[in-house]
Design an enzyme around this catalytic site. Structure first.
Site, PDB file in Angstrom:
ATOM      1  N   ASP A 210      -5.900   1.885  -3.930  1.00 54.09           N
ATOM      2  CA  ASP A 210      -7.129   1.637  -3.179  1.00 54.09           C
ATOM      3  C   ASP A 210      -7.494   2.829  -2.288  1.00 54.09           C
ATOM      4  O   ASP A 210      -8.552   2.839  -1.659  1.00 54.09           O
ATOM      5  CB  ASP A 210      -7.061   0.338  -2.364  1.00 54.09           C
ATOM      6  CG  ASP A 210      -5.960   0.324  -1.315  1.00 54.09           C
ATOM      7  OD1 ASP A 210      -5.174   1.300  -1.239  1.00 54.09           O
ATOM      8  OD2 ASP A 210      -5.875  -0.669  -0.560  1.00 54.09           O
TER       9      ASP A 210
ATOM     10  N   ASP B 161      -1.040   1.255  -4.721  1.00 48.91           N
ATOM     11  CA  ASP B 161      -1.894   0.163  -5.211  1.00 48.91           C
ATOM     12  C   ASP B 161      -3.311   0.628  -5.520  1.00 48.91           C
ATOM     13  O   ASP B 161      -4.192  -0.179  -5.804  1.00 48.91           O
ATOM     14  CB  ASP B 161      -1.901  -1.016  -4.239  1.00 48.91           C
ATOM     15  CG  ASP B 161      -2.602  -0.720  -2.933  1.00 48.91           C
ATOM     16  OD1 ASP B 161      -2.476   0.412  -2.437  1.00 48.91           O
ATOM     17  OD2 ASP B 161      -3.272  -1.620  -2.391  1.00 48.91           O
TER      18      ASP B 161
ATOM     19  N   SER C 194       0.834  -1.195   0.000  1.00 43.43           N
ATOM     20  CA  SER C 194       0.000   0.000   0.000  1.00 43.43           C
ATOM     21  C   SER C 194       0.873   1.250   0.000  1.00 43.43           C
ATOM     22  O   SER C 194       1.666   1.454  -0.900  1.00 43.43           O
ATOM     23  CB  SER C 194      -0.964  -0.039   1.185  1.00 43.43           C
ATOM     24  OG  SER C 194      -1.908   0.999   1.112  1.00 43.43           O
TER      25      SER C 194
ATOM     26  N   ASP D  76      -2.731   6.223  -3.816  1.00 50.28           N
ATOM     27  CA  ASP D  76      -1.549   5.544  -3.283  1.00 50.28           C
ATOM     28  C   ASP D  76      -1.074   4.484  -4.282  1.00 50.28           C
ATOM     29  O   ASP D  76      -1.732   4.249  -5.307  1.00 50.28           O
ATOM     30  CB  ASP D  76      -1.844   4.959  -1.901  1.00 50.28           C
ATOM     31  CG  ASP D  76      -2.847   3.826  -1.908  1.00 50.28           C
ATOM     32  OD1 ASP D  76      -3.554   3.667  -2.929  1.00 50.28           O
ATOM     33  OD2 ASP D  76      -2.939   3.103  -0.904  1.00 50.28           O
TER      34      ASP D  76
END
Length: 568
Positions: A302, A300, A143, A298
């Site tokens: 999400d 990734d 993340s 961010d």
């Protein structure tokens, strides 16, 4: 004890050459060596996340193989091995290598893998599990953690992160792997030839973008909005750009310096849109072109952060609670009709602002523990029972889900929707800040804050537990001049009504979290992070005006910090 694990690695004849070299470099630093081996990297309910490097407490091909071995056993135990596992990964160091290692372990067990040819967002992995009818999913990501981290997140057949019951089964399978160095893997070329490693890409992208069309609430309104978007060196550019374009936006400006994947995240101190420094380049570009809205995801993809210009032309970064409130009010206010059983789902540390907004439209609210897996679990339950209709889900940490074709927080969906919200209010002659002020005027001035304390290593973990024990055992009567009304201990699942001295059961899974509810809709909460060596302190207050809420928030924080500083 840790030296036994260290010696096992040191004496392993087939140790990966790069890890062997790094292990040798650690021999002169006993403290670092101990930290790398004093425990096994924990596979928890959200998977595992840790620093890269040699050791049982690090992310490396062997600890990833151990996790994949547990997943393979889990899939076989569910009787779903023929359906395979979807695997995605982000821009971090070793992400693709870990994805392939996962596929090699699964392939050894005869389980097919659908691996993306290049990096993809976490929400697309959630979608892909459902689209491909896979038995499970994996995304290799840490993340918004610093560059030295990576992680392994597991998803169930519904495309959601494993809820507690399923997670406990898989954790047990992972923990039964006695020696991570001995996990067997199949040959990649052989798996490809046998159809057990299948590469996927544009077909899944196209299906996801088709589903994205349902995110739009008012497809025909003018989309005359100037946007600046930065993926912060991560995975989001393609899908966010395409999603905005197919929704009708034409003035989309990418922060090119941050558009290319970069495992060092070299232009930011942290690739976390929650931190305002991540917006510096976007703000510079926004000012140059007079942009109406800035967005950052961010690595990734999400989580989504949003910034908008104020009356002085300075960009203000919205909190996750504020962005969520704006999206929620727009969805409910502009939908042609609302179901009688509509439901907002938020977490226990998310602002009560959302509940009040939902109430005003006749929509009920459900609180879950922190972690989008709990929101995904509820969506699946509603799908099965028909008891409620999912309307929106969010958490204060910049995670939102608009439509349930994904079952995890989805910054791509959120980017398209918040752009539409901005366009809607611009057509009314207002900015998002104006719209937010209108909501405060109508519902009260809600204000929140978050403090994080980083405490690394074994000593840090001990300190975090000391803090939790103290607040759990203390008889705290007030904070910021406000009486404590309830103390919710999610570890024991007991809610204690302080004034009445009575208790009731909290109908949520057990979790090491404490929440203190105060008079006048104020509260604070303590929660050790499940993915980072941190303890987090959440605060929420409400009053009739901004200044009053600011003073109240400062007073509540001061009470907590005074006690905290006496402990460390």
């Amino acid at each position: 004890m840790w030296k036994n694990s260290y010696n096992r690695w040191k004496e392993f004849m087939d140790l990966d050459a790069d890890l062997s070299k790094k292990l040798e470099e650690l021999t002169s630093d006993e403290q670092s060596l101990e930290d790398a081996f004093y425990k096994n990297l924990e596979f928890g309910t959200g998977g595992m996340r840790g620093k890269l490097g040699p050791g049982t407490n690090r992310m490396n091909i062997y600890t990833v193989r151990k996790a994949a071995e547990g997943l393979a056993t889990y899939v076989n135990d569910q009787g779903l091995s023929n359906r395979g596992v979807a695997i995605a990964y982000d821009s971090r160091y070793m992400s693709k290598e870990f994805a392939v290692e996962t596929a090699r372990v699964l392939g050894h067990h005869g389980i097919p893998s659908y691996v993306f040819t290049s990096l993809r967002p976490t929400p697309e992995l959630s979608f892909a599990v459902r689209h491909l009818n896979a038995a499970a999913g994996v995304v290799v990501t840490a993340s918004h953690n610093p560059p030295e981290y990576n992680g392994f997140k597991a998803y169930n057949e519904d495309g959601g992160q494993l809820p507690p019951e399923q997670a406990e089964i898989m954790i047990d399978f992972v923990n039964k792997v006695e020696n991570e160095l001995n996990v067997e893997v199949a040959d990649q070329k052989q798996l490809e030839g046998d159809g057990l490693l299948r590469w996927v890409d544009e077909d899944v992208d196209a299906a996801y973008l088709e589903a994205m069309k349902t995110v739009t609430v008012q497809p025909d309104i003018p989309k005359d909005l100037s946007l600046v978007f930065t993926p912060l060196h991560g995975t989001a550019r393609h899908l966010v750009e395409k999603g905005l374009e197919q929704s009708g936006f034409t003035s989309i400006h990418i922060v090119e310096e941050q558009a290319q994947p970069d495992p060092e995240f070299s232009t930011v101190a942290s690739p976390n849109p929650e931190e305002h420094q991540a917006f510096e380049m976007a703000i510079e570009q926004g000012k140059a072109i007079g942009a109406d809205l800035l967005m950052a995801t961010d690595p990734d993809a999400d989580r989504l952060g949003v910034a908008v210009p104020d009356s002085d032309g300075e960009y203000k970064v919205l909190t996750g609670n504020q962005t969520g409130a704006l999206m929620l009010d727009y969805i409910l206010g502009q939908s042609k009709s609302l179901p009688k059983n509509g439901q907002l789902i938020k977490t226990i540390v998310t602002s009560e602002f959302g509940r009040v907004i939902a109430d005003s439209y006749g929509i009920s609210t459900l609180d879950t523990l922190t972690g989008f897996k709990f929101i995904g679990e509820k969506i699946r339950e509603y799908e099965r029972t028909g008891d409620h209709k999912f309307m929106f889900g969010y958490e204060e940490s910049y995670g939102y889900l608009v439509k349930d074709f994904a079952r995890d927080k989805d910054a791509v969906q959120a980017a398209v929707l918040i752009a539409e919200v901005g366009a809607h209010w611009k057509n009314q002659g207002k900015t998002l800040l104006d719209a937010l002020d209108d909501l405060y005027e109508k519902h009260g001035y809600f204000l929140e804050d978050l403090q994080s304390m980083k405490l690394e290593g074994k000593s840090g973990a001990d300190t975090i537990q000391t803090i939790m024990n103290d607040f759990r055992e203390a008889d705290i009567a007030e904070a910021g001049g406000k009486k404590v009304l309830t103390v919710e201990d999610y570890a024991t699942t007991v809610r204690h009504y302080v004034q009445e001295d009575k208790q009731e059961v909290i109908d949520l899974p057990s979790s090491n979290v404490l929440k203190f509810t105060l008079e006048d809709d104020c509260w604070f909460c303590l929660r050790p992070s499940g993915t980072e060596p941190k303890i987090k302190f959440y605060y929420g207050v409400k009053s009739g005006a901004k200044k009053e809420s600011e003073e109240l928030l400062a007073a509540v924080k001061a009470t907590v910090n005074e006690r905290l500083h006496a402990l460390i």
